[in-house]
Design a protein around this motif. Sequence first.
Motif, mmCIF file in Angstrom:
data_model
loop_
_atom_site.group_PDB
_atom_site.id
_atom_site.type_symbol
_atom_site.label_atom_id
_atom_site.label_comp_id
_atom_site.label_asym_id
_atom_site.label_seq_id
_atom_site.Cartn_x
_atom_site.Cartn_y
_atom_site.Cartn_z
ATOM 1 N N HIS A 68 -4.650 10.002 38.079
ATOM 2 C CA HIS A 68 -4.264 11.213 38.810
ATOM 3 C C HIS A 68 -5.295 11.620 39.854
ATOM 4 C CE1 HIS A 68 -6.836 12.890 35.575
ATOM 5 N NE2 HIS A 68 -7.141 13.813 36.474
ATOM 6 N N GLU A 69 -6.500 11.076 39.755
ATOM 7 C CA GLU A 69 -7.532 11.427 40.727
ATOM 8 C C GLU A 69 -7.370 10.682 42.053
ATOM 9 O OE1 GLU A 69 -11.147 12.543 37.588
ATOM 10 O OE2 GLU A 69 -11.204 10.633 38.675
ATOM 11 N N GLU A 70 -6.673 9.554 42.035
ATOM 12 C CA GLU A 70 -6.455 8.769 43.258
ATOM 13 C C GLU A 70 -4.991 8.318 43.322
ATOM 14 O OE1 GLU A 70 -9.761 6.108 44.559
ATOM 15 O OE2 GLU A 70 -10.445 6.360 42.484
ATOM 16 N N PRO A 71 -4.051 9.276 43.401
ATOM 17 C CA PRO A 71 -2.624 8.914 43.309
ATOM 18 C C PRO A 71 -2.148 7.998 44.432
ATOM 19 C CG PRO A 71 -2.907 11.206 44.003
ATOM 20 C CD PRO A 71 -4.251 10.726 43.566
ATOM 21 N N ILE A 72 -2.646 8.189 45.647
ATOM 22 C CA ILE A 72 -2.201 7.357 46.765
ATOM 23 C C ILE A 72 -2.638 5.912 46.543
ATOM 24 C CG2 ILE A 72 -2.299 6.988 49.249
ATOM 25 C CD1 ILE A 72 -0.801 9.508 48.328
ATOM 26 N N ARG A 108 -2.721 4.023 32.010
ATOM 27 C CA ARG A 108 -3.889 3.884 32.890
ATOM 28 C C ARG A 108 -4.237 2.417 33.091
ATOM 29 N NH1 ARG A 108 -9.031 6.441 30.409
ATOM 30 N NH2 ARG A 108 -7.573 8.186 30.320
ATOM 31 N N ARG A 109 -4.179 1.625 32.029
ATOM 32 C CA ARG A 109 -4.528 0.211 32.134
ATOM 33 C C ARG A 109 -3.586 -0.524 33.082
ATOM 34 N NH1 ARG A 109 -5.072 -0.434 25.585
ATOM 35 N NH2 ARG A 109 -6.639 1.193 25.326
ATOM 36 N N PHE A 110 -2.289 -0.197 32.997
ATOM 37 C CA PHE A 110 -1.336 -0.861 33.881
ATOM 38 C C PHE A 110 -1.555 -0.416 35.324
ATOM 39 C CE2 PHE A 110 2.754 -1.803 35.853
ATOM 40 C CZ PHE A 110 2.971 -3.095 35.399
ATOM 41 N N GLY A 111 -1.815 0.869 35.527
ATOM 42 C CA GLY A 111 -2.088 1.360 36.874
ATOM 43 C C GLY A 111 -3.342 0.750 37.465
ATOM 44 N N GLN A 112 -4.382 0.619 36.666
ATOM 45 C CA GLN A 112 -5.607 -0.021 37.157
ATOM 46 C C GLN A 112 -5.363 -1.482 37.508
ATOM 47 O OE1 GLN A 112 -8.048 1.070 33.737
ATOM 48 N NE2 GLN A 112 -9.298 2.424 35.007
ATOM 49 N N ALA A 113 -4.538 -2.156 36.700
ATOM 50 C CA ALA A 113 -4.215 -3.549 36.997
ATOM 51 C C ALA A 113 -3.490 -3.655 38.334
ATOM 52 C CB ALA A 113 -3.356 -4.138 35.875
#
Length: 416
Positions: A68-72, A108-113
């Motif tokens: 949520h801190e870097e949504p773009i 979060r893990r999937f988003g970071q990937a």
Amino acid sequence: MSQPRKIVVLLKGYPRLSETFIAQELLGLERAGLDLVLVSLRRPTDRKRHPVHDEIKAPVHYLPEYLHEEPIRVLRGLFTSFRAPGFATAFSRFLKDLRRDFSRNRFRRFGQAAVLVREWPESADWLHAHFIHTPASVASYASQMLGIPWTVSAHAKDIWTSEDWELAGKLATAHWAVTCTKSGHAHLQTLAAQNRNRVHLSYHGLDLDRFPRFEHARPPRDGSDAAAPVTIISVGRAVPKKGYDVLLRAFAKLPAELHWRFVHAGDGGERPKLQKLADELGIADRTTWLGAVDQKDVLEAYRKADIFALACRITADGDRDGLPNVLVEAASQRLTCVATDISGIPELFEDDVNGLLVPSEDAAALAGALERAIRDPALRERLGQAAEAKVRGSFDHHASISQLKGLFEAGAREAA
């Protein structure tokens, strides 16, 4: 000889004072000719750095710690990864994992990937994760999206606090895995089933150039002189698995006429509680808390000390150390080590041969071993010499670096 063109190394946090074994490995791989890019899931929180961190040349990139801190950035990552050839496979795996672990961390893990896929370094063709829990989840998803091989170094907490189903799933897709203790190795081999030959035992070892021989004789202190107390040091984070509460209770059981002092180096959330416990036990005036220190200061502290002590335990949630690197460091300086007999510690020490080992959680047994070591400088010299010989003969980090380089090269040949 074939080897990956560029290896992306995924880390939970970087740099970290408590993970010198990882930094030492990264530098060793660089010096062995491997091209690395470091990607961290978290930004550093330690205020200090070890000298080894400044010697590593690999660039460091940071993924969004919280989506949520870097949504773009995250949305761009998802848009790019959606078009990746293996997105459907990775997303299917994610949904299967999510049914078993419906948590913010899983999203979060999937988003970071996805962000890693969008920002993938040019010409990188291999992904390696340190720790088989969170970093390996990100690595496995990104690997599937990109269609590139991934590998993992598993250590201690990440093995023993992860669910077996999750470990088995990762071992089924990883090209190979390494871990640093026999117990961890056996556990992962069992979970890997038909892929058990892909799981390798690899001790971290020690960069002995940073821990040269201590050539001076230690004074034969025996605890009888108040002006020359025996110094016991311990290095480690103040967290439950280190057992510092047990160690303090052991000190409190030592005979009143025995003269000693305890020095602790390391940070951690339990330190205020431990300082309060030392005060309650009446030993606060004999205890020094150095806080976080770098490797050079740790080496100096080892050389000023007479005994190294560590009371590792297995916590209720399964968390534990593997083979704490600080024990290898202390032994390299001819220090007698008093420790508990859990995890990989007996793979370095044999009781009364090159160290003193006691059962975990047994403050009375620990006090007995400490008293014996305090009163007998000749015993300390014998055990310290034997411990140093074991480290310099079997725990030189060049062996582990050579093994890892060989695994990366073999993997590259197989993937070609």
